[in-house]
Design a protein around this motif. Structure first.
Motif, PDB file in Angstrom:
ATOM      1  N   VAL A 729       0.831  -1.206   0.000  1.00  0.00           N
ATOM      2  CA  VAL A 729       0.000   0.000   0.000  1.00  0.00           C
ATOM      3  C   VAL A 729       0.866   1.258   0.000  1.00  0.00           C
ATOM      4  CG1 VAL A 729      -1.676   1.304   1.323  1.00  0.00           C
ATOM      5  CG2 VAL A 729      -1.987  -1.123   1.034  1.00  0.00           C
ATOM      6  N   TYR A 730       1.853   1.296   0.858  1.00  0.00           N
ATOM      7  CA  TYR A 730       2.727   2.470   0.872  1.00  0.00           C
ATOM      8  C   TYR A 730       4.178   2.063   0.649  1.00  0.00           C
ATOM      9  CZ  TYR A 730      -1.232   4.948   2.905  1.00  0.00           C
ATOM     10  OH  TYR A 730      -2.468   5.511   3.118  1.00  0.00           O
ATOM     11  N   LYS A 775       2.131  -1.964  17.038  1.00  0.00           N
ATOM     12  CA  LYS A 775       0.764  -1.970  16.518  1.00  0.00           C
ATOM     13  C   LYS A 775       0.392  -0.641  15.873  1.00  0.00           C
ATOM     14  CE  LYS A 775      -4.023  -2.454  17.845  1.00  0.00           C
ATOM     15  NZ  LYS A 775      -4.310  -1.019  17.878  1.00  0.00           N
ATOM     16  N   SER A 776       0.865   0.447  16.467  1.00  0.00           N
ATOM     17  CA  SER A 776       0.517   1.746  15.889  1.00  0.00           C
ATOM     18  C   SER A 776       1.112   1.913  14.503  1.00  0.00           C
ATOM     19  CB  SER A 776       1.010   2.866  16.795  1.00  0.00           C
ATOM     20  OG  SER A 776       0.308   2.804  18.002  1.00  0.00           O
ATOM     21  N   ASP A 779      -1.155   0.191  12.298  1.00  0.00           N
ATOM     22  CA  ASP A 779      -2.358   1.000  12.108  1.00  0.00           C
ATOM     23  C   ASP A 779      -2.128   2.082  11.071  1.00  0.00           C
ATOM     24  OD1 ASP A 779      -3.714  -0.365  14.006  1.00  0.00           O
ATOM     25  OD2 ASP A 779      -3.370   1.072  15.628  1.00  0.00           O
ATOM     26  N   ARG A 780      -0.921   2.609  11.091  1.00  0.00           N
ATOM     27  CA  ARG A 780      -0.629   3.743  10.196  1.00  0.00           C
ATOM     28  C   ARG A 780      -0.246   3.277   8.808  1.00  0.00           C
ATOM     29  NH1 ARG A 780       2.160   5.769  15.207  1.00  0.00           N
ATOM     30  NH2 ARG A 780       0.585   7.127  16.131  1.00  0.00           N
ATOM     31  N   GLY A 781      -0.177   1.984   8.563  1.00  0.00           N
ATOM     32  CA  GLY A 781       0.011   1.506   7.186  1.00  0.00           C
ATOM     33  C   GLY A 781       1.309   0.774   6.922  1.00  0.00           C
ATOM     34  N   ARG A 784       1.256  -2.898   5.092  1.00  0.00           N
ATOM     35  CA  ARG A 784      -0.083  -3.177   4.574  1.00  0.00           C
ATOM     36  C   ARG A 784       0.030  -3.557   3.100  1.00  0.00           C
ATOM     37  NH1 ARG A 784      -5.321  -0.534   6.713  1.00  0.00           N
ATOM     38  NH2 ARG A 784      -4.075  -0.562   8.611  1.00  0.00           N
ATOM     39  N   VAL A 877     -12.833  -6.919  -2.004  1.00  0.00           N
ATOM     40  CA  VAL A 877     -13.609  -6.004  -2.834  1.00  0.00           C
ATOM     41  C   VAL A 877     -13.437  -6.416  -4.291  1.00  0.00           C
ATOM     42  CG1 VAL A 877     -13.947  -3.592  -3.465  1.00  0.00           C
ATOM     43  CG2 VAL A 877     -13.155  -4.158  -1.192  1.00  0.00           C
ATOM     44  N   ARG A 898      -9.878  -7.806  -4.933  1.00  0.00           N
ATOM     45  CA  ARG A 898      -8.797  -7.154  -4.187  1.00  0.00           C
ATOM     46  C   ARG A 898      -9.002  -7.354  -2.702  1.00  0.00           C
ATOM     47  NH1 ARG A 898      -9.904  -1.606  -3.018  1.00  0.00           N
ATOM     48  NH2 ARG A 898     -11.225  -1.690  -4.829  1.00  0.00           N
ATOM     49  N   HIS A 899      -7.948  -7.686  -2.056  1.00  0.00           N
ATOM     50  CA  HIS A 899      -8.013  -7.891  -0.614  1.00  0.00           C
ATOM     51  C   HIS A 899      -6.872  -7.123   0.029  1.00  0.00           C
ATOM     52  CE1 HIS A 899      -7.897 -10.785   3.021  1.00  0.00           C
ATOM     53  NE2 HIS A 899      -8.623  -9.730   3.259  1.00  0.00           N
ATOM     54  N   THR A 900      -7.225  -6.214   0.915  1.00  0.00           N
ATOM     55  CA  THR A 900      -6.191  -5.447   1.599  1.00  0.00           C
ATOM     56  C   THR A 900      -5.908  -6.108   2.940  1.00  0.00           C
ATOM     57  OG1 THR A 900      -7.076  -3.496   0.542  1.00  0.00           O
ATOM     58  CG2 THR A 900      -5.530  -3.139   2.320  1.00  0.00           C
ATOM     59  N   ARG A 902      -3.506  -6.222   6.551  1.00  0.00           N
ATOM     60  CA  ARG A 902      -2.487  -5.638   7.420  1.00  0.00           C
ATOM     61  C   ARG A 902      -1.677  -6.789   7.993  1.00  0.00           C
ATOM     62  NH1 ARG A 902      -4.770  -2.594  12.428  1.00  0.00           N
ATOM     63  NH2 ARG A 902      -2.728  -3.111  13.227  1.00  0.00           N
ATOM     64  N   GLN A 924       1.469  -3.025  21.570  1.00  0.00           N
ATOM     65  CA  GLN A 924       0.988  -1.642  21.601  1.00  0.00           C
ATOM     66  C   GLN A 924       2.155  -0.663  21.623  1.00  0.00           C
ATOM     67  OE1 GLN A 924      -2.043  -0.465  21.579  1.00  0.00           O
ATOM     68  NE2 GLN A 924      -3.257  -2.319  21.839  1.00  0.00           N
ATOM     69  N   GLN A 925       1.923   0.496  21.057  1.00  0.00           N
ATOM     70  CA  GLN A 925       3.015   1.459  20.987  1.00  0.00           C
ATOM     71  C   GLN A 925       3.484   1.883  22.380  1.00  0.00           C
ATOM     72  OE1 GLN A 925       2.384   5.104  18.770  1.00  0.00           O
ATOM     73  NE2 GLN A 925       4.271   5.934  19.590  1.00  0.00           N
TER      74      GLN A 925
ATOM     75  N   HIS B  69      -8.792   4.206   4.856  1.00  0.00           N
ATOM     76  CA  HIS B  69      -7.666   4.190   5.792  1.00  0.00           C
ATOM     77  C   HIS B  69      -7.030   5.557   5.890  1.00  0.00           C
ATOM     78  CE1 HIS B  69      -3.253   3.108   6.550  1.00  0.00           C
ATOM     79  NE2 HIS B  69      -3.878   2.962   7.691  1.00  0.00           N
ATOM     80  N   HIS B 178      -6.927   1.934  17.968  1.00  0.00           N
ATOM     81  CA  HIS B 178      -6.308   2.201  16.672  1.00  0.00           C
ATOM     82  C   HIS B 178      -5.501   3.475  16.811  1.00  0.00           C
ATOM     83  CE1 HIS B 178      -5.736   2.979  12.425  1.00  0.00           C
ATOM     84  NE2 HIS B 178      -6.120   1.731  12.190  1.00  0.00           N
ATOM     85  N   ALA B 179      -4.369   3.508  16.161  1.00  0.00           N
ATOM     86  CA  ALA B 179      -3.470   4.655  16.290  1.00  0.00           C
ATOM     87  C   ALA B 179      -4.101   5.937  15.787  1.00  0.00           C
ATOM     88  CB  ALA B 179      -2.170   4.385  15.546  1.00  0.00           C
TER      89      ALA B 179
END
Lengths: 1154, 321
Positions: A729-730, A775-776, A779-781, A784, A877, A898-900, A902, A924-925, B69, B178-179
């Motif tokens: 993704v990124y 984890k954060s 969460d932020r990508g 992914r 999707v 398409r399946h995203t 994490r 966890q962060q 997202h 979630h962050a």
């Protein structure tokens, strides 16, 4: 090959060396190292990274195809020899598609999507004569007759993409970074792997299995292909040739070729008595056989001549002329015999003999089969040429056969026209079939190759590149020898030392280096003339004794003897001068072999070569102003070549050079200077930062893993309809880059992310290379990824009906099930799709074989549906829906789903240093350690990964990236780049770190996120480029309670895809037996597998049955139910009994009380 | 067992305060307190973030969930968050999270009609509630030189003909889930260092040696007074506990020349906010949340669950009941 500085010689004669150097210093301009790196991108720009494929294919399609057609240009009917057809001209057109009789231009992206073949018509001009029963008919000419369609290599000279710039490529739906070099066949991208082979037409001296010295030569001409071997067995020399039933004494062969006296042979061999002495046993052998004259020798050979019983072959070899014919046409076929003059062939045999004897006297003279200079790489052009030649000949024989057949018929309704019967399908289908299956099965050339082509895997951008440079081996993999697998010193700069797979293919499959080029065939004629002009004495003018006279050197061109020259060094230098001046091709190699007293000139195809900077007496020809002009765009790589500043050297010619790695290291003996040392690595190894600091196998692992990393595939990745696409993704570009990364475009199509890594132990879930993730960050990508899968549905056509679109019912009870479907029965893009959801519905005629007359309204249809099978509990999707016609011209619908995802525990990650690991836990962060600057790592790696792996490069990457983020400049880590400034030095990196307030060693003071107290140690922390690999738990995890069973054995199915059970195999069973866990065995092997209740007759021991209605138990053998017991046994066991019974063996059960 | 009182009275001294940045000292308490505050600020101060996206039209290059997202990660001004309800325990809407007490609705409509690429940014998000809007960085002090250039956070770029239309619902949440709900960009603290220079010993050094001591620290902790040529501590907080100076001093053969200790009860906090909540408010909210959590512990005092949950700690809190 000699590399580096000749320290030894200088040290020995300091005074002499100094004086020489001093003189040059005064004469030459001030010597300072010129940064020649800019040549590399320039080289890549003019050449692309797959030029060898393109060149080879271009050569085939422009030159070779004409030669092939010309060589077989005449077709004559056997029935009526007035009927003939002659090919005048052949050319390949532009890629196009013929649809409903209309020819349309075509581009590769259309072919990929539409499952078509990207091909161009092969057009010929023909002259033909239909001859009509003795009447003389004038020949007719037809132009532009299409004889078939040639698949076109992308980016070759006939491709529509040729010479297009980025914008034009984008318009054609093509990625500008894609290298090309592959074919699109039926929508699949196919690449013809580079095939490695022993060079043809060269004498190879080695030992056979018994340890006897042998000289072998694989002669290959357009007519024949045969291997000639001379063996020295018990001091006697024999000839081994397939056409002879057994080995033949060499002296007999010599006599048969007209050298009747032994003296002649000995004279040719040279004056040195030791050679004559070695030949003596062979001569004795010959005289023992009583052969003294040519006639006797030929009579002897005729007896040995293998008669081809095969009728087919005897037809072809009608005029083979017995043993003489074999000697003329098959024995060392490269040397052509004109008018029965065997002088050249005799000379060649004597040269072979002499080399064998040299090897006998001195073991060093043995050739090394693994030496790259003795190898040739066969590229797509060569393979396609062979295939085309075979198909073209088949087409012509087919044409003759068909015409004969037609002309044979007594009455014909139409006028005979031979030009009408050229079949286009033979060539088109033949080429397509070979490309798509990879089977090169050419009986004509005794060739049977499998797996010559592979699908270009688009897992990642780098993986696709990897396929273009891959070289498949000549040996079968089962051989357990280390020789061919070992790293060859001659590989330097030509083949990548890192990039090879692990396991059985290790060392056999190789990859090209960055700057390697593979030559194509070159015209020999001009070179021969040139050699004669330069004073080569032709072989035919030489007497026998002069052949090995010590005062002169033999001149060999492409393996055959040209003549002799008295001043070989002068000759070689002048040849090289002519090459540098552009009078002969850049790729002609000249090399003087002092040991063999030969000058070898090679212009054949398949040699690997690379560019080097020429130096005169150690002074580089490239000066600062040259590089400046290059920078200003006045020059390009070709002008460097043209002006003789740079030249291509092949492996053999490198033996005559002294190459300095850097300009500063050059001495007066230096002849060449390397352009850049990192070009010895290939594309995949070029991605590794600081590879020269790593343990070697780590780089090899990374080469394999880089191909599995997810990232961007191509600029057109979202327009592709591949079966499976993995995207990140990124994706990011690595903070620590290398020059190769920039050259290849990995910085534009990256496959990874820069993660801040703390090297420390944390939580215990990081053993065995597992990593702990924040984890954060997830969460932020971070990490992914998108997985796109293609699902296909087809509307089948039948004789008189076809499957139809179906409008899904919107009735209340159907609504939910059909909610994804549009009114045409296809799921619409953007819909969320879950496991078991319906995505396709069509109407299938109930009776496919309906008659033509049936009224459309009478045809009955039933709906047919397809459901999505994905991971349970995951929402995918529908990304795209595309309609196109498939190979059989049915309408097919493709759904990209398409399946995203994490990252989750168990997903595989890897750095660029062969350090893979799975995600062990996600934390966890706030529990993660943090520094007082507020930096919190994205992942934690266990320090135990370092000591045994010794990936120092990874540590330097961390330091370099950390410095890079602090100062805002991408740092470099090109291989061996420190001296030339293409890799940052650790000292400089540390200085940058200190400047930005970090500790010089990259360690930070961290606080525990859980307690808030400082950690006991300083933590090595900074960014490292991490790749997410395609192996994800979601695709692999599997468990089952109850589920499907196999039909015949009633045991659980096998494999995840069939929701199968987990097998307790033999070894597991053994463990349980050893442990004595009998009840567990009982349960696993029967209760949870295939329990079955059977009725056993205690009397006869056979199986009975229970009457379903009356519940009576009967033994069918005893015809009563008196002694029946019921018991449980595995169904497979019962099946076995029955199968055995069917073979007339009676298995009996003897029951005991339990 | 009679519980001794561990009560202390921590002091806070604010050093620097901006909208999105705060630096303060926390004194007379221990690491557990400081860390609790840090953890709560990161993970448990509630904010509002987009949680549900209904896409009407999306013909952009990015997938629906990709855009969702990205939308989720846009910080929204969340002063209201403390008083809002979590949608899971909202009575007004039975927890489906669509009512005004627990959610804010956003709309986004963008279509590119000319040849220039259109950047869809957080400014194109229209909120139903003026108190909850995407964070605007253009007027903040730490922002960009030219506010005109700053168009918010890019969501997606559209080319001609592409369109994006969606409805998004923002809800209250905490960073633990979630962050995107974390109000803090950076929350960190350090122990306040205490640096002693042995002046007498320092006098014995030459100027060169002094400079080498000063330069041995990667951060600018020490300096040389140009007048007195004495080594003095310029900025003790720049010290990163890297021990470089101590190692240097050791290597010079003068152990004890410089001594550095960490004050066990004094912390310097750095807080950077995402803009959802002001940095000062973030701290206050964190204290509030922390209090609520402690209250929750105290309320479960007598229950059996309390004992199960907190074990000995519970008994300890009850003062040895």
């Amino acid at each position: 090959m000699v590399m580096g500085v000749m320290e030894g010689s200088d040290a020995l004669h300091p005074s002499q060396g100094m004086r020489e150097v001093d003189k040059q210093f005064l004469a030459a301009p001030v010597k300072s190292a010129v940064d020649k790196f800019q040549l590399v991108p320039e080289f890549i720009k003019v050449r692309g990274l797959v030029k060898e494929h393109l060149d080879s294919f271009n050569y085939f399609i422009t030159t070779d195809i004409k030669k092939i057609v010309e060589a077989n240009n005449f077709v004559r009917c056997t029935f009526d020899d007035k009927v003939y057809l002659r090919y005048l001209k052949v050319s390949v057109g532009k890629p196009s598609v013929v649809k409903d009789g209309i020819t349309d231009e075509m581009n590769p992206q259309q072919c990929r999507l539409g499952e078509m073949t990207y091909s161009a018509p092969i057009c010929v001009d023909i002259e033909y004569c239909n001859g009509s029963y003795g009447h003389i008919v004038h020949p007719q000419v037809k132009k532009g007759v299409v004889i078939g369609r040639m698949p076109i290599m992308l980016r070759s000279s006939h491709c529509v993409l040729f010479g297009k710039d980025e914008e034009e490529l984008a318009k054609l739906g093509e990625c500008p970074l894609d290298p090309g070099g592959y074919f699109v066949v039926k929508g699949n991208e196919k690449v013809i792997l580079i095939q490695e082979q022993l060079s043809k037409n060269r004498i190879i001296i080695d030992k056979d299995k018994k340890g006897c010295i042998q000289a072998s030569i694989m002669s290959s001409t357009s007519m024949t292909k045969a291997k000639t071997t001379l063996v020295m067995e018990k001091e006697k020399i024999y000839l081994n040739l397939n056409s002879f039933t057994s080995k033949v004494p060499i002296m007999v062969v010599m006599k048969a070729m007209g050298m009747e006296t032994d003296q002649e042979v000995v004279q040719m061999l040279g004056r040195d008595p030791q050679y004559a002495a070695l030949l003596l046993p062979s001569m004795e052998d010959c005289s023992n056989l009583g052969i003294y004259t040519r006639k006797q020798a030929l009579a002897f050979l005729d007896k040995k001549h293998r008669k081809w019983n095969n009728s087919n072959n005897s037809n072809n070899r009608k005029d083979d002329g017995g043993a003489l014919g074999v000697l003329r046409d098959i024995f060392i076929a490269t040397i052509q015999v004109k008018d029965d003059d065997f002088h050249r062939k005799c000379a060649y045999v004597v040269v072979m003999l002499r080399r064998m004897m040299d090897a006998y006297l001195n073991k060093d003279a043995l050739d090394d089969k693994d030496y790259i200079g003795n190898k040739r790489l066969e590229l797509s052009g060569t393979l396609m040429a062979l295939l085309f030649e075979d198909l073209f000949k088949t087409m012509n024989t087919g044409l003759v056969a068909y015409s004969d057949n037609l002309l044979n018929k007594s009455s014909r309704s139409t006028k005979f026209d031979i030009s009408q019967h050229i079949s286009r399908e033979d060539i088109t289908n033949g080429l397509e079939r070979s490309l798509s299956t990879g089977n090169w099965n050419l009986a004509r050339f005794k060739m049977d190759k499998k797996g010559a082509t592979q699908i270009v895997s688009r897992l990642s951008f780098i993986a696709a590149y990897g396929y273009m440079t891959k070289i498949s081996p000549q040996f079968e993999k089962s051989r357990k020898v280390s020789g061919p697998r070992a790293l060859q010193p001659s590989q330097w700069g030509m083949l990548c030392p890192c990039d090879t797979p692990e396991g059985e293919q290790c060392g056999l499959v190789k990859n090209l280096s960055l700057m390697t080029h593979v030559t194509t065939d070159e015209e020999e004629g001009p070179i021969i003339t040139l050699c004669t002009n330069l004073g080569v004495e032709d072989l035919s003018l030489l007497s026998g004794e002069e052949l090995h006279s010590p005062s002169s050197y033999l001149i060999m061109l492409n393996g055959s003897i040209l003549g002799k020259h008295r001043r070989p060094q002068l000759f070689a230098t002048s040849m090289r001068k002519l090459r540098r001046a552009g009078k002969i091709s850049d790729f002609v190699s000249v090399h003087v072999n002092e040991k063999q007293r030969c000058v070898y000139i090679a212009s054949d195809g398949g040699r690997v070569c690379r560019p080097l900077v020429i130096a005169d007496n150690g002074v580089s020809r490239i000066k600062h102003h040259h590089m400046k002009e290059l920078k200003d765009g006045i020059r390009n790589f070709d002008s460097f070549l043209r002006e003789g500043l740079i030249e291509y050297l092949d492996v053999n010619e490198e033996n005559n050079t002294l190459i300095a790695l850097y300009e500063g290291e050059a001495t007066s003996d230096t002849t060449h200077i390397e352009i850049e040392p990192f070009t010895i690595l290939g594309v995949c190894a070029g991605l590794i930062p600081f590879p020269h600091h790593n343990q070697s196998p780590r780089n090899t692992y990374q080469c394999a893993m880089g191909k599995q990393a997810m990232g961007n595939i191509a600029y057109n990745q979202l327009c592709r309809m591949d079966t499976l696409i993995y995207l990140l993704v990124y994706p990011q570009r690595p903070l620590l880059t290398t020059r190769t990364i920039e050259l290849v475009g990995y910085d534009k199509l990256g496959a990874g992310q820069n993660a801040t890594v703390a090297v420390m132990s944390y939580s215990g879930y990081d053993i065995e290379d597992a990593i702990v993730m924040n984890k954060s960050s997830l969460d932020r990508g971070f990490g992914r990824c998108i997985v796109m899968k293609r699902h296909t549905a087809v509307y089948q056509k039948y004789a008189n009906t076809s499957e139809q679109f179906s409008t899904p019912s919107r009735a209340p009870h159907d609504r939910e099930r059909n909610q994804l479907l549009d009114n045409d029965g296809l799921a619409s893009p953007g819909e969320i799709i879950r496991h078991q959801d319906l995505y396709f519905q069509k109407l299938v005629p109930e009776n496919a074989n309906i008659s033509v007359n049936a009224h459309p309204s009478n045809i009955k249809y039933r709906p047919s549906r397809q459901t999505y099978k994905g991971a349970e509990g995951e929402a995918a999707v529908v990304d795209r829906v595309a309609l196109c016609s498939d190979k059989r011209n049915n309408l097919s619908v493709k759904f990209m789903i398409r399946h995203t995802r994490r990252p989750e525990v168990g997903d595989k990650f890897s750095s660029r240093h062969g350090q893979k690991g799975v995600c062990g836990t996600i934390v966890q962060q706030e529990d993660f350690p943090f520094s007082e600057r507020g930096i919190c790592p994205d992942l934690i790696m266990n320090p135990h990964g370092f000591p045994s792996r010794m990936t120092v490069g990874k540590m330097i990457e961390l330091l370099g990236s950390k410095a890079g983020v602090s100062c805002g400049r991408f740092h470099f880590g090109s291989a061996f780049g420190e001296p030339s400034g293409h890799a940052d030095k650790v000292e400089d990196i540390s200085a940058t770190l200190v400047k930005h307030g970090f500790c010089y060693n990259g360690k930070d003071f961290l606080y525990s996120g859980i307690t808030g107290t400082p950690l006991q140690a300083y933590i090595f922390m900074g960014p490292i480029y991490y790749q997410k690999l395609k192996h994800m738990v979601m695709d692999k995890m599997h468990a089952r309670g109850m589920g499907p069973r196999q039909l015949i054995t009633r045991q659980p199915t096998e494999g995840r895809s069939k929701n199968g059970g987990l097998r307790v195999g033999e070894m597991e069973r053994d463990c349980l037996i050893a442990y004595g866990a009998s009840n567990l065995i009982y349960e696993r092997l029967m209760i949870s597998s295939d329990p079955f209740e059977v009725q056993v007759c205690r009397k006869c021991g056979l199986l009975g049955y229970e009457n379903h209605k009356t519940k009576a138990k009967v033994c069918s053998t005893c015809k009563n139910g008196d002694n029946i017991s019921s018991m449980k046994l595995p169904y497979a066991c019962k099946l076995l009994f029955q199968e055995i019974q069917s073979m007339n063996i009676v298995p009996k059960l003897t029951l005991a009380d339990s | 067992m009679e519980g001794a009182s561990y009560q202390r009275f921590p002091k806070v001294k604010i050093r620097e305060l901006k909208d999105d940045y705060a630096k303060f000292e926390l004194r007379e308490t221990d690491a557990s307190m400081a860390n609790a505050l840090r953890r709560v600020m990161i993970a448990e101060v509630p904010t509002i973030a987009i949680d549900l996206v209904e896409i009407e039209v999306n013909s952009s290059v990015l997938g629906d969930e990709f855009i969702a997202h990205r939308l989720g990660l846009i910080p929204l001004t969340s002063e209201r968050a403390m008083s809002m309800r979590f949608s899971r325990d909202c009575d007004a809407c039975d927890g489906d999270g669509q009512c005004e007490f627990c959610s804010v609705e956003f709309h986004l409509r963008a279509k590119c009609i000319n040849d220039q690429t259109l950047d869809v940014t957080s400014k194109d998000l229209y909120s139903s509630d003026h108190t909850v809007v995407p964070v605007d960085f253009s007027d903040s002090s730490s922002g960009f030189e030219n506010p005109e250039d700053q168009r918010g956070i890019t969501i997606v770029k559209l080319r001609k003909g592409q369109e994006l239309r969606l409805r998004a619902i923002a809800r209250k949440g905490i960073g633990k889930d979630h962050a995107k709900w974390s109000p803090a960009a950076t929350v960190t603290f350090m122990y306040e260092p205490e640096i002693h220079i042995n002046e007498e010993m320092m006098e014995t050094l030459s100027l060169e040696e002094k400079t080498s001591v000063v330069e041995s620290s990667p951060t600018k902790v020490f300096g040389i007074n140009p007048h007195t040529q004495q080594v003095e501590v310029v900025d003790p907080e720049a010290y990163t506990y890297d021990d470089e100076v101590l190692k240097k001093v050791e290597a010079m053969g003068k152990p004890g020349l410089v001594e550095i200790y960490a004050k066990e009860d004094s912390f310097i906090f750095t807080v950077e906010s995402t803009g959802a909540v002001k940095a000062s408010q973030l701290l206050l909210n964190a204290i509030e949340v922390l209090k609520q959590k402690l209250d929750a512990v105290r309320l479960s005092e007598d229950t059996v669950e309390g004992d199960d949950q907190f074990g000995e700690l519970g008994a300890h809190m009850r003062g040895g009941g």
